[in-house]
Design a protein around this motif. Structure first.
Motif, short mmCIF file in Angstrom:
data_model
loop_
_atom_site.label_atom_id
_atom_site.label_comp_id
_atom_site.label_asym_id
_atom_site.label_seq_id
_atom_site.Cartn_x
_atom_site.Cartn_y
_atom_site.Cartn_z
N HIS A 73 -17.99 19.95 -5.37
CA HIS A 73 -17.41 18.93 -4.49
C HIS A 73 -16.98 19.47 -3.13
O HIS A 73 -16.60 18.71 -2.25
CB HIS A 73 -16.21 18.26 -5.17
N VAL A 74 -17.01 20.79 -2.96
CA VAL A 74 -16.58 21.39 -1.69
C VAL A 74 -17.79 21.47 -0.76
O VAL A 74 -18.78 22.10 -1.06
CB VAL A 74 -15.99 22.80 -1.91
N TYR A 122 -10.90 23.92 -7.36
CA TYR A 122 -11.03 22.77 -6.46
C TYR A 122 -9.68 22.10 -6.22
O TYR A 122 -8.86 21.98 -7.12
CB TYR A 122 -12.00 21.75 -7.08
N HIS A 154 -16.80 25.09 -5.62
CA HIS A 154 -16.93 23.91 -6.47
C HIS A 154 -17.98 22.97 -5.88
O HIS A 154 -18.12 22.88 -4.65
CB HIS A 154 -15.56 23.20 -6.54
#
Length: 377
Positions: A248-249, A215, A246
């Motif tokens: 958060h992606v 990330y 990830h």
């Protein structure tokens, strides 16, 4: 103004931890192990192995809730670090446990007044290191003086670190300021599963190409993410591209292709690593996991944003020379390497970075803990 507010909150947190630690100062040390968990699937049986010998308490972050609940069903006491009540109980457990094992940097450790009869181990969450961290992290070194002092208090809380190689030991000496005596060459416990575990059956007519990028916090997605659609078009009928990004992606649009499989972000990558024929990654430590699980399979390091990443985070010096193949920077280079008939041999890389990852690391880690618990160390 925002930085000042965040700094003030962190100071209040440190004060709160010191207060809780001091309130437990008079309590006797208990013959138990306290395990700090922030990475799911990182222990891969280590907690259960410790539990066979000693009582163990697990302090977990919310990302590990599911794993912690399973451990609780097996008789392990658990406390969530992300709630006030859980944190209060966690600091008590840290203050009274004879042995503490942490899988990451935990800010609270820098403000607990540990006794001489307590031993704190850093287990870490990566087999090796490509990016810089700790004292070498370029982003961290730009932080305030108070932040840096807080970082160092945490580093100084550790007595020992478990590592899989002298190479990783040198990284910790630079990153955490550890001495030679603090480096324990035991192997990385989680790799026992990669070395010993049975591989799942896969489609025999398919070449499994696994893409596991790390990330980036401040680098635009288009600067580093592999062009999945383009790669898909260049694969042959016997190729399957498996992608795990990830959590958060977030992609702007869902991409559905017959030869691309999207792996759920919270699912362990270990089984996919074991069955992969090719791994494409960048600065992620999964590179070390892949080669120990697959000594004769192809590792492709894709660094299209090397200059930016080096400037923001930092990359371990000389690491490029260790890789089995040259680092690639463009999609064209990646496809050429992917379709080359080059003979793959990860032996030298494994000798450097996976020296003690021989499938017996867990027993050596438990052995070190037993020395302390039994008064031999």
């Amino acid at each position: 103004m925002k930085r000042l507010l965040i700094s003030s909150i962190k100071e209040i947190y440190s004060w709160f931890i010191r207060l809780l630690s001091n309130s437990n100062r008079q309590n006797d040390i208990v013959e138990q192990v306290c395990y700090l968990m922030s990475f799911p699937n990182n222990d891969q049986g280590l907690i259960e192995a410790i539990q066979q010998h000693y009582p163990i308490v697990v302090l977990y972050s919310k990302s590990c809730k599911d794993e912690a609940k399973i451990l609780e069903k097996n008789g392990v006491s658990i406390y969530c670090l992300d709630t006030i009540n859980g944190l209060i109980n966690a600091i008590k457990q840290l203050s009274i446990s004879k042995v503490i094992v942490a899988d990451n940097y935990f800010a609270c450790l820098g403000d607990i007044m540990f006794k001489e009869t307590q031993t704190v181990y850093q287990l870490w969450h990566a087999t090796g290191a490509i990016k810089q961290f700790g004292l070498e992290d370029k982003a961290a070194m730009k932080r305030s003086k108070k932040d840096k002092e807080r970082f160092k208090r945490v580093y100084n809380a550790f007595d020992y670190v478990f590592v899989a190689s002298k190479k990783m030991g040198e990284v910790f000496k630079r990153s955490y300021g550890f001495s030679n005596e603090q480096i324990l060459l035991t192997g990385f416990s989680r790799t026992d599963y990669l070395v010993n575990g049975t591989k799942k059956n896969k489609q025999k007519d398919k070449r499994h190409i696994l893409y596991l990028p790390t990330y980036r916090d401040r680098i635009p997605l288009e600067k580093w993410l592999l062009d999945i659609e383009c790669v898909s078009k260049h694969l042959n009928e016997h190729d399957l591209l498996q992608v795990k990004l990830h959590p958060h992606v977030k992609l702007t649009q869902e991409m559905i292709m017959d030869n691309v499989e999207w792996i759920v972000s919270n699912q362990s990558a270990d089984d996919y690593i074991k069955q992969a024929d090719v791994l494409i990654t960048d600065y992620s430590s999964v590179a070390f996991d892949f080669t120990v699980a697959n000594p004769d399979k192809q590792l492709i390091m894709y660094w299209p944003d090397e200059v930016i990443y080096e400037e923001i985070t930092g990359i371990q010096k000389g690491i490029k020379q260790d890789f089995p193949q040259k680092v690639v920077y463009t999609l064209t280079e990646l496809l050429e390497q992917l379709n080359s008939n080059q003979q793959i041999d990860n032996q030298r890389f494994n000798q450097l970075w996976n020296t003690y990852n021989d499938g017996k690391a867990t027993s050596r880690v438990v052995g070190e803990i037993k020395k302390v618990m039994d008064g031999e160390k």
